[in-house]
Write an enzyme that holds these catalytic residues in place. Structure first.
Site, PDB file in Angstrom:
ATOM      1  N   THR A 237       0.836  -1.210   0.000  1.00 34.23           N
ATOM      2  CA  THR A 237       0.000   0.000   0.000  1.00 34.23           C
ATOM      3  C   THR A 237       0.867   1.255   0.000  1.00 34.23           C
ATOM      4  OG1 THR A 237      -1.670  -1.192   1.230  1.00 34.23           O
ATOM      5  CG2 THR A 237      -1.847   1.201   1.268  1.00 34.23           C
TER       6      THR A 237
ATOM      7  N   HIS B 210       1.984   1.832  -3.419  1.00 38.92           N
ATOM      8  CA  HIS B 210       0.917   2.448  -4.233  1.00 38.92           C
ATOM      9  C   HIS B 210       0.879   3.960  -3.984  1.00 38.92           C
ATOM     10  CE1 HIS B 210      -0.754  -1.212  -5.769  1.00 38.92           C
ATOM     11  NE2 HIS B 210      -0.980  -1.703  -4.573  1.00 38.92           N
TER      12      HIS B 210
END
Ligand code: NAD
Ligand code: ZN
Length: 345
Positions: free
Chosen positions: A43, A46
């Protein structure tokens, strides 16, 4: 204090000096934690890349990061569960504690869920404010480098614990950090055979080191054929941990009629599979997995690490000083690693 931030909308992150939070900044149920280890999650990558999901979700300026192990240094006026000096890790999913799901033992799917380091300032900083409700006091026998990754380890446990694996044959699609941990979890849970499918050469090697019985590279061999060659009936259970659509579709074909499927991988949008033929008519049971069960999964994670039933030394491949965070992100971007842990001591 030093903090890794998404300063402005756009790719990249920066390390900056920001004001260190103090007791005065704490709400009644907040805890001030001195972060000692922080690990990099997909994450965070990202957010670093500033992909479509990050653009729709992240509001800069934001301190990112959510996987951590640290020490309590101050507590809000109403905190009762932790005290100064406690070693803590954090559940990332901050539940509201009052919605239907929270009230019925399903806090991990809280309707009003906030995610640490996504919706609130995170833990890539020397100090972090974390709500008491998501802190887990981990056993002091657990090394900090491993306590830091208890959250993704919990993903592996949650995915693998939807069904009894004793004597079962298991296929894990994707041997990223979570898939690697799931190999060991499946073994501890009594799986008779753990087959892994993975395309990346380094991760194929790591899957072997973490105890996979067979590793198949679907870029080189037909996964479905290979699985049925090994196990005439196919596998009892599929743990999907790649987020790859083709891996999932082929994985489903490998599951025996009436078998079970636990999906952690995020495909990032619609997937096109023949649901009737692959799932309904073959009588499969499919479980969607989000986060960790609070706090059953944490208890299991703690026990498995405390008693060394699971060894994360072959999953945590890099421990870097906090200042070398950029190198950590580079390793993650190029998949030249398992888990990367940043040391703030
Ligand atoms: P990762 O991206 O590091 O691992 C995925 C692995 O799958 C990689 O090693 C990649 O090489 C492999 N892969 C890609 N294509 C493949 C194919 N066709 N066949 C076999 N393997 C293939 O991710 P991770 O951190 O280990 O997380 C695993 C998955 O779980 C990701 O999709 C992630 O987004 C997701 N995730 C979900 C939750 C949740 O709450 N549901 C939480 C954390 C992570
Ligand atoms: Zn809730």
């Amino acid at each position: 204090m030093r903090a890794i931030m998404k300063k402005v909308a756009g790719p990249g992150l920066v390390m900056e000096q920001v004001k260190r939070p103090t007791q005065e900044d704490l709400g009644p149920r907040d805890v001030l934690v001195k972060v000692r280890r922080a690990s990099i999650c997909g994450t965070d990558v990202h957010i670093y890349k500033w992909d479509e999901w990050s653009q729709s979700r992240i509001i800069p300026p934001l301190i990112t990061g959510h996987e951590m192990a640290g020490e309590v240094v101050a507590v809000g006026s109403a905190v009762t569960q932790v005290k100064v000096g406690d070693l803590v890790a954090a559940e990332t999913h901050i539940p509201c504690e009052h919605c239907y799901q929270c009230k019925t033992g399903r806090m991990h799917v809280c309707k009003n869920l906030k995610i640490l380091g996504v919706d609130t300032n995170g833990i890539f900083a020397e100090y972090a404010i974390i709500p008491e409700t998501v802190l887990w006091r981990f056993s002091p026998e657990i090394p900090l480098d491993y306590a830091s990754v208890m959250e993704p380890f919990g993903n592996a446990i949650h995915t693998a614990s939807v069904t009894n694996l004793l004597g079962k044959t298991v296929l894990i699609t994707g041997a990223g950090p979570i898939g690697l941990m799931a190999i060991q979890v499946a073994k501890v849970a009594g799986a008779s055979t753990v087959i892994v499918s993975e395309v990346d050469p380094l991760r194929i090697e790591m899957a072997q080191e973490n105890g996979a019985d067979v590793v198949i590279n679907p870029a080189e061999k037909d996964l479905v054929k290979e699985v049925y060659k090994l196990l005439g009936d196919g596998v009892d259970v599929l743990l999907e941990m790649s987020g790859n659509r083709k891996a999932f579709e082929d994985g489903l074909k490998c599951v025996t009629m009436g078998g079970e499927v636990s999906v952690l991988g995020i495909f990032g949008g619609k997937i096109d599979i023949n649901f009737d033929a692959l799932i309904t008519m073959r009588g499969l049971t499919v479980y969607g997995i989000t986060g960790r069960r609070m706090f059953e999964t944490w208890r299991i994670a703690d026990e498995l690490l405390r008693t060394k039933k699971v060894d994360l030394s072959k999953v945590v491949t890099h421990v870097l000083p906090f200042n070398e965070w950029e190198k950590g992100f580079e390793l993650m971007l190029n998949k030249q690693c398992g888990k990367v842990v940043l040391n703030l001591d």
